[in-house]
Write an enzyme that holds these catalytic residues in place. Structure first.
Site, PDB file in Angstrom:
ATOM      1  N   LYS A  43      -9.607 -13.746   4.344  1.00 57.84           N
ATOM      2  CA  LYS A  43      -9.051 -12.971   3.309  1.00 57.84           C
ATOM      3  C   LYS A  43      -7.699 -12.628   3.916  1.00 57.84           C
ATOM      4  CE  LYS A  43      -8.008  -9.380   1.822  1.00 57.84           C
ATOM      5  NZ  LYS A  43      -6.580  -8.971   1.222  1.00 57.84           N
TER       6      LYS A  43
ATOM      7  N   CYS B 206       0.602  -2.578  15.824  1.00 57.80           N
ATOM      8  CA  CYS B 206      -0.435  -1.698  16.313  1.00 57.80           C
ATOM      9  C   CYS B 206      -0.226  -1.122  17.707  1.00 57.80           C
ATOM     10  CB  CYS B 206      -1.614  -2.188  15.891  1.00 57.80           C
ATOM     11  SG  CYS B 206      -2.123  -3.387  16.887  1.00 57.80           S
TER      12      CYS B 206
HETATM   13  P1  NAD Z   1      -4.419  -2.207   5.259  1.00 57.08           P
HETATM   14  O1  NAD Z   1      -5.628  -1.420   5.831  1.00 57.08           O
HETATM   15  O2  NAD Z   1      -3.889  -1.534   3.950  1.00 57.08           O
HETATM   16  O3  NAD Z   1      -5.010  -3.647   4.681  1.00 57.08           O
HETATM   17  C1  NAD Z   1      -5.788  -4.466   5.416  1.00 57.08           C
HETATM   18  C2  NAD Z   1      -6.518  -5.511   4.595  1.00 57.08           C
HETATM   19  O4  NAD Z   1      -7.444  -4.460   4.054  1.00 57.08           O
HETATM   20  C3  NAD Z   1      -5.885  -6.181   3.648  1.00 57.08           C
HETATM   21  O5  NAD Z   1      -6.285  -7.375   3.911  1.00 57.08           O
HETATM   22  C4  NAD Z   1      -5.961  -5.449   2.273  1.00 57.08           C
HETATM   23  O6  NAD Z   1      -6.043  -6.448   1.417  1.00 57.08           O
HETATM   24  C5  NAD Z   1      -7.409  -4.726   2.561  1.00 57.08           C
HETATM   25  N1  NAD Z   1      -7.526  -3.443   1.937  1.00 57.08           N
HETATM   26  C6  NAD Z   1      -6.441  -2.501   1.708  1.00 57.08           C
HETATM   27  N2  NAD Z   1      -6.881  -1.595   1.128  1.00 57.08           N
HETATM   28  C7  NAD Z   1      -8.452  -1.512   0.920  1.00 57.08           C
HETATM   29  C8  NAD Z   1      -9.548  -0.887   0.213  1.00 57.08           C
HETATM   30  N3  NAD Z   1      -9.181   0.332  -0.246  1.00 57.08           N
HETATM   31  N4  NAD Z   1     -10.716  -1.480   0.545  1.00 57.08           N
HETATM   32  C9  NAD Z   1     -10.915  -2.708   1.059  1.00 57.08           C
HETATM   33  N5  NAD Z   1      -9.945  -3.426   1.547  1.00 57.08           N
HETATM   34  C10 NAD Z   1      -8.592  -2.865   1.454  1.00 57.08           C
HETATM   35  O7  NAD Z   1      -3.471  -2.340   6.446  1.00 57.08           O
HETATM   36  P2  NAD Z   1      -1.924  -3.097   6.516  1.00 57.08           P
HETATM   37  O8  NAD Z   1      -1.103  -1.983   5.785  1.00 57.08           O
HETATM   38  O9  NAD Z   1      -2.104  -4.416   5.852  1.00 57.08           O
HETATM   39  O10 NAD Z   1      -1.670  -3.226   7.813  1.00 57.08           O
HETATM   40  C11 NAD Z   1      -1.234  -2.374   8.694  1.00 57.08           C
HETATM   41  C12 NAD Z   1      -2.334  -1.412   9.637  1.00 57.08           C
HETATM   42  O11 NAD Z   1      -3.006  -2.371  10.389  1.00 57.08           O
HETATM   43  C13 NAD Z   1      -1.466  -0.365  10.309  1.00 57.08           C
HETATM   44  O12 NAD Z   1      -2.355   0.769  10.311  1.00 57.08           O
HETATM   45  C14 NAD Z   1      -1.703  -1.015  11.720  1.00 57.08           C
HETATM   46  O13 NAD Z   1      -1.894  -0.257  12.840  1.00 57.08           O
HETATM   47  C15 NAD Z   1      -3.111  -1.839  11.749  1.00 57.08           C
HETATM   48  N6  NAD Z   1      -3.253  -3.031  12.498  1.00 57.08           N
HETATM   49  C16 NAD Z   1      -4.124  -2.693  13.528  1.00 57.08           C
HETATM   50  C17 NAD Z   1      -4.186  -3.633  14.642  1.00 57.08           C
HETATM   51  C18 NAD Z   1      -5.208  -3.529  15.637  1.00 57.08           C
HETATM   52  O14 NAD Z   1      -5.467  -4.391  16.399  1.00 57.08           O
HETATM   53  N7  NAD Z   1      -5.892  -2.383  15.823  1.00 57.08           N
HETATM   54  C19 NAD Z   1      -3.381  -4.954  14.433  1.00 57.08           C
HETATM   55  C20 NAD Z   1      -2.679  -5.041  13.165  1.00 57.08           C
HETATM   56  C21 NAD Z   1      -2.405  -4.080  12.377  1.00 57.08           C
END
Ligand code: NAD
Length: 488
Positions: free
Chosen positions: A177, A285
């Site tokens: 996904k 990140c």
């Molecule tokens: P996000 O958490 O909003 O979304 C990630 C995934 O979760 C998406 O596929 C989205 O559809 C899903 N999602 C969103 N809200 C949800 C909910 N309420 N319930 C279930 N699923 C849900 O993250 P983003 O904005 O796409 O990405 C940015 C974030 O990701 C930043 O916080 C960044 O630091 C983090 N990130 C972390 C790493 C790491 O290795 N730790 C790597 C890349 C990005």
């Protein structure tokens, strides 16, 4: 840009076929200029179930192949990534808004991730020992079955490759996904995986948002869930998937601290800190978010301003992902100003000529931030650095240790002893010494600490082998003598 894929409508990819699923749809917007580039289906539990059934059906044949056979497909796939690198790079630029060089680096990293996966036959060697006369014990690594991967918007090409090659080469079948904000890159990956010879049903793509994630966490036939995204959602996914008795590793957000000591090499440090906070428009990140300046470091800050001024939005500084992201970042800057911090360089109200509808924030440097301010504590995810002053290394480490997150931390110094102190005491999973973005390269694994990761082990490298497999222990006796020794 010439694209080989029809992208006006994103489709799900199930059992080797692209198909329209989901009752509702949403627009896919390019952050470069705010234009609509596609539409995306908002899939439901039934769509996830269809993908899971396809993955389940494909599992016996796929897991029945030898590791060496499965690897052959990923040799071809890696070559296809290389042959199509320009198109894949442009897709990332279009849907994510990074500049071309950053997007290309992402695809190159995906190739490296495939290179690790094709080396797995050299690493995953089963263990066997004669444990008593004529009796052998053997441990073999076996795949789990159907697994899932949920990814964020900030690396549309690379983050899916953290999981796809290793999980599949190790014999699992997958439901992926991708972020609904950047779904185009994964569509092309599905096409290239098919072209490489991956059997139908081994890799499936289900597009959508929260409903798809919840269906993945709840589906009884999914054995393991890997998640990368914000801490808020990582916690939700980790709790929901593990309460449904699945294996889960969930990577969350970050607030990375760079500790700058007064003896640091001025040009290298200033350019590295600026590159770390502004690369991919600060949406990494691993990006620097707080710089802890120890004692007198004003000469380094002066040079940081110089390097940051060389960043031109729309040229060598890409867009942020959305209008909401731009607003959130600008609100953080405004709040810091209200709280008494000093804005040395202000990236608010940035527009790019010819890309009026795009979402741009210029590089921003905020000085005299204190640990109670929101810019010191919360993830901003934009090209912004907050400078906190510390009197000595102890105080700097206390500030770093005080963060709830723990993805990365780095130190800039010419002193080996002080660098060692930071290596020992920083509370983060990935540490840099004179490196602003300390991403471990393969075969070393990627993963943070504290609120930056939930679950055991890391998501890539050797650590991922544990995550994607289970051990089978077999004890055999092929001894014609009637042995009655202990444990025979
Ligand atoms: P996000 O958490 O909003 O979304 C990630 C995934 O979760 C998406 O596929 C989205 O559809 C899903 N999602 C969103 N809200 C949800 C909910 N309420 N319930 C279930 N699923 C849900 O993250 P983003 O904005 O796409 O990405 C940015 C974030 O990701 C930043 O916080 C960044 O630091 C983090 N990130 C972390 C790493 C790491 O290795 N730790 C790597 C890349 C990005």
């Amino acid at each position: 840009m010439e694209l080989k894929t029809e992208l006006s409508e994103v489709k799900n990819y199930i059992d080797g076929k692209f198909e329209r699923n989901g009752q509702n749809s949403m627009d896919v917007i390019s952050p470069i200029d705010g234009s609509k580039i596609s539409t995306l289906p908002l899939s439901t539990y039934d769509d996830v179930d269809k993908a899971v059934q396809a993955a389940k059906k494909a599992f016996p044949a796929w897991s029945g192949m030898t590791l060496k056979e499965r690897v052959q497909i990923f040799f071809k796939y890696r070559t296809l990534l290389e042959e199509n690198i320009d198109e894949l790079t442009n897709l990332v630029v279009l849907e994510n808004g990074k500049i071309y060089g950053e997007a290309k680096a992402e695809v190159l990293k995906s190739m490296e991730l495939c290179e690790f996966a094709v080396s797995l036959p050299q690493i995953v060697v089963n263990e066997v020992q004669e444990v008593s006369k004529g009796v052998e014990c053997r441990i073999e690594r076996k795949p789990l079955g159907v697994v899932a991967s949920i990814t964020p918007f900030n690396f549309p090409n690379m983050v899916p490759h953290w999981t796809i090659p290793n999980a599949l080469v190790l014999g699992n079948t997958m439901v992926m996904k991708p972020s609904e904000i950047v779904p185009l890159s994964t569509v092309r990956m599905a096409e290239l995986l098919k072209e490489a010879g991956l059997p139908d049903g081994v890799f499936n793509l289900v597009n959508g948002g929260k409903d798809v994630v919840e269906a993945i966490c709840d589906h009884p036939d999914i054995k393991a869930v890997s998640f990368v995204g914000s801490t808020k959602v990582a916690k939700i996914v980790y709790i929901r998937a593990t309460s449904n008795l699945k294996r889960c590793v969930a990577l969350g957000g970050a607030k990375n601290h760079l500790l700058v000591l007064p003896d640091a090499n001025v040009e290298m440090t200033a350019s590295n800190v600026v590159a770390s906070m502004s690369g991919c428009a600060g949406q990494r990140c691993m990006a620097a978010s707080v710089m802890v300046g120890v004692a007198k470091i004003d000469h380094i800050i002066d040079r940081m301003i110089h390097y940051a001024k060389e960043l031109i939005p729309g040229e060598n500084l890409g867009s942020v992902i959305s209008a909401e992201a731009k607003e959130r970042i600008e609100n953080y800057i405004a709040q810091a100003e209200k709280d008494g911090a000093k804005i040395l360089l202000d990236g608010r109200n940035t527009t790019v000529k010819g890309k009026d509808g795009g979402f741009y924030v210029g590089a921003t440097i905020i000085d005299h931030v204190t640990t109670d301010m929101s810019v010191a504590r919360e993830e901003i995810f934009g090209p912004v650095i907050s400078i906190i002053r510390a009197k000595d290394l102890n105080e700097a480490l206390e500030i770093e240790n005080g963060s709830n997150y723990g993805n990365a931390a780095a130190v800039f110094t010419e002193s080996g002893g002080l660098a060692k102190e930071v290596m020992k005491r920083a509370s983060a999973g990935m540490i840099g010494v004179n490196i602003g973005v300390p991403v471990p390269r393969e075969p070393f694994s990627f993963g943070g600490w504290n609120d930056s990761k939930f679950g055991v082990g890391d998501i890539t490298g050797r650590s991922s082998i544990e995550f994607w497999t289970q051990n089978k222990k077999t004890t055999t006796k092929w001894n014609p003598e009637d042995q009655t020794d202990w444990m025979s």
